[in-house]
Design an enzyme around this catalytic site. Sequence first.
Site, PDB file in Angstrom:
ATOM      1  N   ASP A   8     -17.173 -60.052 -20.612  1.00 14.14           N
ATOM      2  CA  ASP A   8     -17.109 -61.305 -19.857  1.00 14.14           C
ATOM      3  C   ASP A   8     -17.774 -62.457 -20.611  1.00 14.14           C
ATOM      4  O   ASP A   8     -18.720 -62.240 -21.371  1.00 14.14           O
ATOM      5  CB  ASP A   8     -17.776 -61.107 -18.487  1.00 14.14           C
ATOM      6  CG  ASP A   8     -17.401 -62.196 -17.501  1.00 14.14           C
ATOM      7  OD1 ASP A   8     -16.336 -62.833 -17.676  1.00 14.14           O
ATOM      8  OD2 ASP A   8     -18.173 -62.419 -16.546  1.00 14.14           O
ATOM      9  N   GLY A   9     -17.261 -63.660 -20.380  1.00  7.32           N
ATOM     10  CA  GLY A   9     -17.886 -64.866 -20.924  1.00  7.32           C
ATOM     11  C   GLY A   9     -17.054 -65.612 -21.959  1.00  7.32           C
ATOM     12  O   GLY A   9     -17.526 -66.591 -22.540  1.00  7.32           O
ATOM     13  N   ARG A  14     -10.020 -72.392 -22.909  1.00  2.91           N
ATOM     14  CA  ARG A  14     -10.467 -71.044 -22.549  1.00  2.91           C
ATOM     15  C   ARG A  14      -9.849 -69.965 -23.445  1.00  2.91           C
ATOM     16  O   ARG A  14     -10.524 -69.008 -23.841  1.00  2.91           O
ATOM     17  CB  ARG A  14     -10.113 -70.743 -21.080  1.00  2.91           C
ATOM     18  CG  ARG A  14     -10.882 -71.569 -20.064  1.00  2.91           C
ATOM     19  CD  ARG A  14     -10.464 -71.187 -18.632  1.00  2.91           C
ATOM     20  NE  ARG A  14     -10.585 -69.743 -18.428  1.00  2.91           N
ATOM     21  CZ  ARG A  14     -11.716 -69.121 -18.109  1.00  2.91           C
ATOM     22  NH1 ARG A  14     -12.821 -69.819 -17.924  1.00  2.91           N
ATOM     23  NH2 ARG A  14     -11.740 -67.817 -17.955  1.00  2.91           N
ATOM     24  N   HIS A  22     -10.821 -66.242 -25.656  1.00  5.49           N
ATOM     25  CA  HIS A  22     -10.213 -64.912 -25.655  1.00  5.49           C
ATOM     26  C   HIS A  22      -9.874 -64.493 -27.089  1.00  5.49           C
ATOM     27  O   HIS A  22     -10.091 -63.342 -27.482  1.00  5.49           O
ATOM     28  CB  HIS A  22      -8.945 -64.886 -24.796  1.00  5.49           C
ATOM     29  CG  HIS A  22      -9.198 -65.231 -23.353  1.00  5.49           C
ATOM     30  ND1 HIS A  22     -10.264 -64.717 -22.651  1.00  5.49           N
ATOM     31  CD2 HIS A  22      -8.544 -66.056 -22.492  1.00  5.49           C
ATOM     32  CE1 HIS A  22     -10.235 -65.196 -21.410  1.00  5.49           C
ATOM     33  NE2 HIS A  22      -9.217 -66.017 -21.295  1.00  5.49           N
ATOM     34  N   THR A  70      -6.952 -56.484 -12.211  1.00  7.13           N
ATOM     35  CA  THR A  70      -5.891 -56.794 -11.248  1.00  7.13           C
ATOM     36  C   THR A  70      -6.057 -58.229 -10.739  1.00  7.13           C
ATOM     37  O   THR A  70      -5.088 -58.986 -10.630  1.00  7.13           O
ATOM     38  CB  THR A  70      -5.965 -55.800 -10.065  1.00  7.13           C
ATOM     39  OG1 THR A  70      -5.900 -54.474 -10.584  1.00  7.13           O
ATOM     40  CG2 THR A  70      -4.846 -56.023  -9.080  1.00  7.13           C
ATOM     41  N   ARG A  92      -5.169 -65.837 -12.270  1.00  6.00           N
ATOM     42  CA  ARG A  92      -5.565 -66.980 -13.118  1.00  6.00           C
ATOM     43  C   ARG A  92      -4.352 -67.876 -13.397  1.00  6.00           C
ATOM     44  O   ARG A  92      -3.207 -67.454 -13.200  1.00  6.00           O
ATOM     45  CB  ARG A  92      -6.148 -66.461 -14.432  1.00  6.00           C
ATOM     46  CG  ARG A  92      -7.486 -65.788 -14.197  1.00  6.00           C
ATOM     47  CD  ARG A  92      -8.230 -65.617 -15.487  1.00  6.00           C
ATOM     48  NE  ARG A  92      -9.536 -65.026 -15.195  1.00  6.00           N
ATOM     49  CZ  ARG A  92     -10.515 -64.916 -16.072  1.00  6.00           C
ATOM     50  NH1 ARG A  92     -10.336 -65.341 -17.306  1.00  6.00           N
ATOM     51  NH2 ARG A  92     -11.662 -64.384 -15.734  1.00  6.00           N
ATOM     52  N   LEU A 142     -13.173 -41.462 -31.975  1.00  6.49           N
ATOM     53  CA  LEU A 142     -13.432 -42.247 -30.758  1.00  6.49           C
ATOM     54  C   LEU A 142     -12.160 -42.412 -29.930  1.00  6.49           C
ATOM     55  O   LEU A 142     -11.090 -42.708 -30.477  1.00  6.49           O
ATOM     56  CB  LEU A 142     -13.939 -43.638 -31.179  1.00  6.49           C
ATOM     57  CG  LEU A 142     -14.156 -44.656 -30.052  1.00  6.49           C
ATOM     58  CD1 LEU A 142     -15.405 -44.311 -29.244  1.00  6.49           C
ATOM     59  CD2 LEU A 142     -14.269 -46.069 -30.608  1.00  6.49           C
ATOM     60  N   ARG A 184     -22.581 -58.201 -11.693  1.00 14.18           N
ATOM     61  CA  ARG A 184     -21.704 -57.581 -10.706  1.00 14.18           C
ATOM     62  C   ARG A 184     -20.708 -56.679 -11.429  1.00 14.18           C
ATOM     63  O   ARG A 184     -20.603 -56.706 -12.654  1.00 14.18           O
ATOM     64  CB  ARG A 184     -20.990 -58.648  -9.866  1.00 14.18           C
ATOM     65  CG  ARG A 184     -20.162 -59.633 -10.669  1.00 14.18           C
ATOM     66  CD  ARG A 184     -19.431 -60.626  -9.753  1.00 14.18           C
ATOM     67  NE  ARG A 184     -18.859 -61.711 -10.506  1.00 14.18           N
ATOM     68  CZ  ARG A 184     -19.281 -62.986 -10.465  1.00 14.18           C
ATOM     69  NH1 ARG A 184     -20.278 -63.337  -9.681  1.00 14.18           N
ATOM     70  NH2 ARG A 184     -18.694 -63.910 -11.205  1.00 14.18           N
ATOM     71  N   GLU A 236     -25.916 -45.754 -16.253  1.00 17.96           N
ATOM     72  CA  GLU A 236     -26.975 -46.752 -16.449  1.00 17.96           C
ATOM     73  C   GLU A 236     -26.298 -48.106 -16.637  1.00 17.96           C
ATOM     74  O   GLU A 236     -25.352 -48.233 -17.411  1.00 17.96           O
ATOM     75  CB  GLU A 236     -27.818 -46.408 -17.686  1.00 17.96           C
ATOM     76  CG  GLU A 236     -28.574 -45.108 -17.573  1.00 17.96           C
ATOM     77  CD  GLU A 236     -29.586 -45.105 -16.421  1.00 17.96           C
ATOM     78  OE1 GLU A 236     -30.171 -46.174 -16.127  1.00 17.96           O
ATOM     79  OE2 GLU A 236     -29.768 -44.037 -15.811  1.00 17.96           O
TER      80      GLU A 236
END
Length: 253
Positions: A25-26, A38, A42, A71, A76, A136, A199, A212
């Site tokens: 996020d951010g 914006r 991204h 979702t 947006r 991975l 959140r 954690e």
Amino acid sequence: MDDLQHKINSLDKSRIPVHVAMIMDGNGRWAKQKGFVRSDGHAEGISTVHRVTQLSSDLGVRYLTLYAFSTENWNRPSDEVATLMYLIGWAIERELPELLRNNVRINLLGDIDRIPDDARQRLFYARQATAHCTGLQLNMCLSYSSRWEITEAARKLAAKAANGEIRPEEITEKMFSDNLTTAGIPDPDLLIRTGGEERISNYLLWQIAYSELYFTPVLWPDFSDSDYIDALIDFQNRERRFGMTSEQVQNNE
Ligand code: IPE
Ligand code: IPE
Ligand code: MG
């Protein structure tokens, strides 16, 4: 020795989390602070995805699960959604050779049918091309939300009960987990959210029961290797009790 290497050396290599989940996020705020649009945030965020994937792979993390598009993000502005979808398809194609070199296996979690054709085909191609990789596992969450996933699982189990395959009283936590998109993947040990919000935003609600949680104000495009190591060091300093007492945990070690 530089600071980063010093930090990496201070990690306990025997206690690297098996599964790290991230809420990336951010990006929007990063761009806005710089006077960009914006979507530039991204685009810049893709380089962080590249770095965290590389570092996770180098450190021996087994599963890295990234929240790339929720979702709710479908709500947006349509031009931002279109740019994001374009970037996702473009990035997966560009990264594929390096992912293969690093033995990284791509897995997709979410309602992938909703992803526009072009990006979806590139994603499917990358998943298939890396299916043999044993390093991975990179789980990309796209058009994903936890309530969507839990509802889908409930629907599948209800259908099996309705056609007599299972009886309702046979449903266990394990059976429920096996009907989520993360079936077969151990629960995240560590969940990192960048961007300052504390959140969960409808992410892995079932799976993070005992994860954690680590929140950092650093915006995703700025999230550095050093910031990632800080989160891992913080994780290694915690005692995971799973409902037991500290004494019990220490005796079990
Ligand atoms: C996260 O960055 C990327 C996606 C949700 C796709 P944001 O776009 O949410 O950035 P902020 O939170 O507005 O800064
Ligand atoms: C969560 O970020 C989703 C992803 C990172 C893909 P959001 O920016 O959508 O979350 P909220 O809306 O601030 O909770
Ligand atoms: Mg956000």
